[in-house]
Write a protein that holds these residues in place. Structure first.
Motif, PDB file in Angstrom:
ATOM      1  N   GLY A 203       0.847  -1.153   0.095  1.00 14.07           N
ATOM      2  CA  GLY A 203       0.035  -0.045  -0.125  1.00 14.07           C
ATOM      3  C   GLY A 203       1.062   1.276  -0.064  1.00 14.07           C
ATOM      4  N   ALA A 204       1.975   1.114   0.674  1.00 15.22           N
ATOM      5  CA  ALA A 204       2.607   2.503   0.795  1.00 15.22           C
ATOM      6  C   ALA A 204       3.497   2.575  -0.549  1.00 15.22           C
ATOM      7  CB  ALA A 204       3.987   2.378   1.801  1.00 15.22           C
ATOM      8  N   ALA A 205       3.651   1.779  -1.477  1.00 13.00           N
ATOM      9  CA  ALA A 205       4.237   1.952  -2.709  1.00 13.00           C
ATOM     10  C   ALA A 205       3.260   2.560  -3.615  1.00 13.00           C
ATOM     11  CB  ALA A 205       4.536   0.399  -3.375  1.00 13.00           C
ATOM     12  N   THR A 206       2.172   2.706  -3.368  1.00 12.18           N
ATOM     13  CA  THR A 206       1.212   3.630  -4.273  1.00 12.18           C
ATOM     14  C   THR A 206       1.554   5.048  -4.100  1.00 12.18           C
ATOM     15  OG1 THR A 206      -0.626   3.692  -2.452  1.00 12.18           O
ATOM     16  CG2 THR A 206      -0.551   1.662  -4.178  1.00 12.18           C
ATOM     17  N   HIS A 207       2.238   5.537  -2.982  1.00 10.71           N
ATOM     18  CA  HIS A 207       2.460   6.718  -2.730  1.00 10.71           C
ATOM     19  C   HIS A 207       3.730   7.233  -3.365  1.00 10.71           C
ATOM     20  CE1 HIS A 207      -1.172   7.464  -0.452  1.00 10.71           C
ATOM     21  NE2 HIS A 207      -0.938   6.692   0.643  1.00 10.71           N
ATOM     22  N   ARG A 208       3.827   8.526  -3.931  1.00  9.82           N
ATOM     23  CA  ARG A 208       5.000   9.156  -4.471  1.00  9.82           C
ATOM     24  C   ARG A 208       6.260   9.061  -3.481  1.00  9.82           C
ATOM     25  NH1 ARG A 208       5.583  14.862  -7.458  1.00  9.82           N
ATOM     26  NH2 ARG A 208       7.781  14.567  -8.548  1.00  9.82           N
ATOM     27  N   SER A 209       7.152   8.732  -3.910  1.00  6.68           N
ATOM     28  CA  SER A 209       8.443   8.592  -3.050  1.00  6.68           C
ATOM     29  C   SER A 209       9.021  10.296  -2.839  1.00  6.68           C
ATOM     30  CB  SER A 209       9.646   7.913  -3.499  1.00  6.68           C
ATOM     31  OG  SER A 209      10.756   8.185  -3.012  1.00  6.68           O
ATOM     32  N   PRO A 210       9.172  10.817  -1.637  1.00  8.27           N
ATOM     33  CA  PRO A 210       9.709  11.878  -1.356  1.00  8.27           C
ATOM     34  C   PRO A 210      11.102  12.268  -2.048  1.00  8.27           C
ATOM     35  CG  PRO A 210       9.952  10.883   0.778  1.00  8.27           C
ATOM     36  CD  PRO A 210       9.171  10.029  -0.193  1.00  8.27           C
ATOM     37  N   TRP A 211      11.833  11.185  -2.344  1.00  6.70           N
ATOM     38  CA  TRP A 211      13.038  11.302  -2.845  1.00  6.70           C
ATOM     39  C   TRP A 211      12.943  11.928  -4.206  1.00  6.70           C
ATOM     40  CZ3 TRP A 211      17.707  10.759  -0.527  1.00  6.70           C
ATOM     41  CH2 TRP A 211      17.720  10.281   0.753  1.00  6.70           C
ATOM     42  N   ARG A 212      11.863  11.736  -5.012  1.00  8.02           N
ATOM     43  CA  ARG A 212      11.644  12.153  -6.442  1.00  8.02           C
ATOM     44  C   ARG A 212      10.510  13.248  -6.369  1.00  8.02           C
ATOM     45  NH1 ARG A 212      10.650   6.575  -6.928  1.00  8.02           N
ATOM     46  NH2 ARG A 212       8.434   6.701  -7.005  1.00  8.02           N
ATOM     47  N   SER A 213      10.343  14.231  -5.216  1.00 11.86           N
ATOM     48  CA  SER A 213       9.422  15.176  -5.073  1.00 11.86           C
ATOM     49  C   SER A 213      10.334  16.541  -4.860  1.00 11.86           C
ATOM     50  CB  SER A 213       8.440  14.989  -4.007  1.00 11.86           C
ATOM     51  OG  SER A 213       7.555  16.064  -3.702  1.00 11.86           O
TER      52      SER A 213
END
Length: 396
Positions: A203-213
């Motif tokens: 489920g956590a993988a559906t959110h955008r990674s902060p490293w790419r934000s």
């Protein structure tokens, strides 16, 4: 229209959770700030060089940087509560290990202490985001103030506890395991919460990674630069004052004023944040207060107490703002933990470089004008990232 009152069991669990968070906060810095006052005793007893002692004091910051990205991954497997419970056990073991009269274990114990505190730093904002989404700033301010007060006390009582015994430093450092045991006792009820399991990681993988934000990097650089400035002040302020003719004992009390000003700001910042539509103004105010304090030390060092109160207040507000942003800029508690891990990993690497850089500039220039000028530039850049981080949006 009627509303259903919260079940007593829910109220009881929430109360225990708040107490648990605050008790963990008492462990976030005490095991670290108690080292400095007895470092000479440690060196004499163990035969450490000045360089080795410097590495010993830098190890926790390096552990913060190294273990912060690992914490969210472990929490996705075990769950927040169980991961924090394991970290409490590791912290207790590290404090005891560091104080044992066994050759070499002080290094292993120090790494264990840094690693466990890194987990707390990363995961507590996630707990706050999940269970108290409407009280993020208030709880962040409360546990920031708690850790700051206990840190100041720990540094103040270390020498009296150690006494005149050459090995008394072991008791002065080891006694803080008592706080860890108390926190663990109050955290035990939280361990009944089911583990996250494999589904949580998916489920956590559906959110955008902060490293790419862009938002993630803005928060990260704000966190890193405000930490850099804070640790520079902690490391070099007494020396700066002594070079201006202030007695060592007086300089020590001035550092206490700086830290106490930060504690007051920890408590004031949440009330200010609650009255504003976003956090941009608070971020700008943090930077302005710190810049006023450091600029004052550079241009008018005779009014040192005024500048320290200003810089300390700004530092305290910036810490609460950073801890709050980990939650406020995230979609859920998992993303909050990921953002916290990223920000603290990069942030503490920057923080570890700060005192070294300022010391090198002092050695190169032979005075404090160049180092403090560079620090003012760093604070201005920090303010820009604080304003960008304060805009009301979340990582997509």
């Amino acid at each position: 229209m009627t509303t259903t009152a919260p079940h007593p069991a829910v109220i009881r669990r929430s109360g225990l959770l708040v107490v648990g968070i605050l008790l963990i906060a008492t462990n976030l810095r005490a095991a670290l700030t108690s080292v400095g006052p007895v470092l000479d005793d440690v060196r004499a007893d163990l035969g450490l060089t000045a360089t080795a002692a410097g590495v010993l004091t830098a190890l926790p910051l390096l552990a913060f940087a190294g273990f912060s990205p690992v914490a969210p991954m472990v929490a996705r497997r075990l769950g927040l509560e169980r991961t924090i419970g394991v970290a409490l056990a590791v912290l207790a073991a590290g404090i005891v290990l560091r104080s044992l009269p066994v050759t070499g274990v002080i290094w292993a114990g120090t790494v264990a202490i840094g690693a466990s505190i890194a987990f707390f730093n990363v995961l507590l904002p996630g707990v706050v985001k999940r269970d108290f989404p409407d009280r993020v700033a208030q709880l962040s301010g409360a546990y920031s103030a708690t850790q700051s007060v206990v840190a100041a006390i720990a540094s103040g009582v270390a020498v009296p506890i150690a006494g005149d015994d050459p090995a008394g430093w072991r008791i002065a450092l080891g006694c803080w395991v008592g706080l860890t045991v108390i926190a663990a006792a109050f955290w035990l009820p939280q361990l009944r919460t089911p583990a996250a399991g494999p589904g949580a990681a998916a489920g956590a993988a559906t959110h955008r990674s902060p490293w790419r934000s862009a938002i993630g990097w803005q928060v990260t650089l704000f966190m890193g630069l405000q930490s850099l400035v804070f640790y520079v002040m902690i490391a070099w302020l007494p020396t700066i004052e002594q070079d201006h003719g202030i007695a060592a004992a007086t300089a020590g009390w001035h550092l206490f004023v700086y830290l106490i000003s930060a504690v007051v700001a920890n408590l004031v910042a949440p009330h200010l944040m609650r009255r504003l539509p976003d956090q941009r103004l608070v971020g700008l105010l943090c930077a302005a207060l710190i810049l006023l304090g450091v600029g004052g030390l550079l241009l008018a060092p005779g009014a040192v107490l005024v500048w320290l109160v200003s810089a300390g207040f700004g530092a305290g507000m910036s810490l609460v703002l950073c801890l709050s942003l980990f939650s406020l800029r995230a979609v859920d508690h998992r993303q909050a933990a990921s953002l916290s891990g990223m920000a603290q990993s990069v942030g503490y690497l920057l923080a570890a470089c700060g005192p070294v850089l300022i010391g090198a500039l002092h050695d190169a220039s032979g005075g404090w004008t160049l180092p403090l000028t560079v620090l003012c530039v760093v604070i201005a850049v920090m303010g820009a990232f604080a304003v960008q981080s304060g805009r009301d949006r979340v990582i997509g």
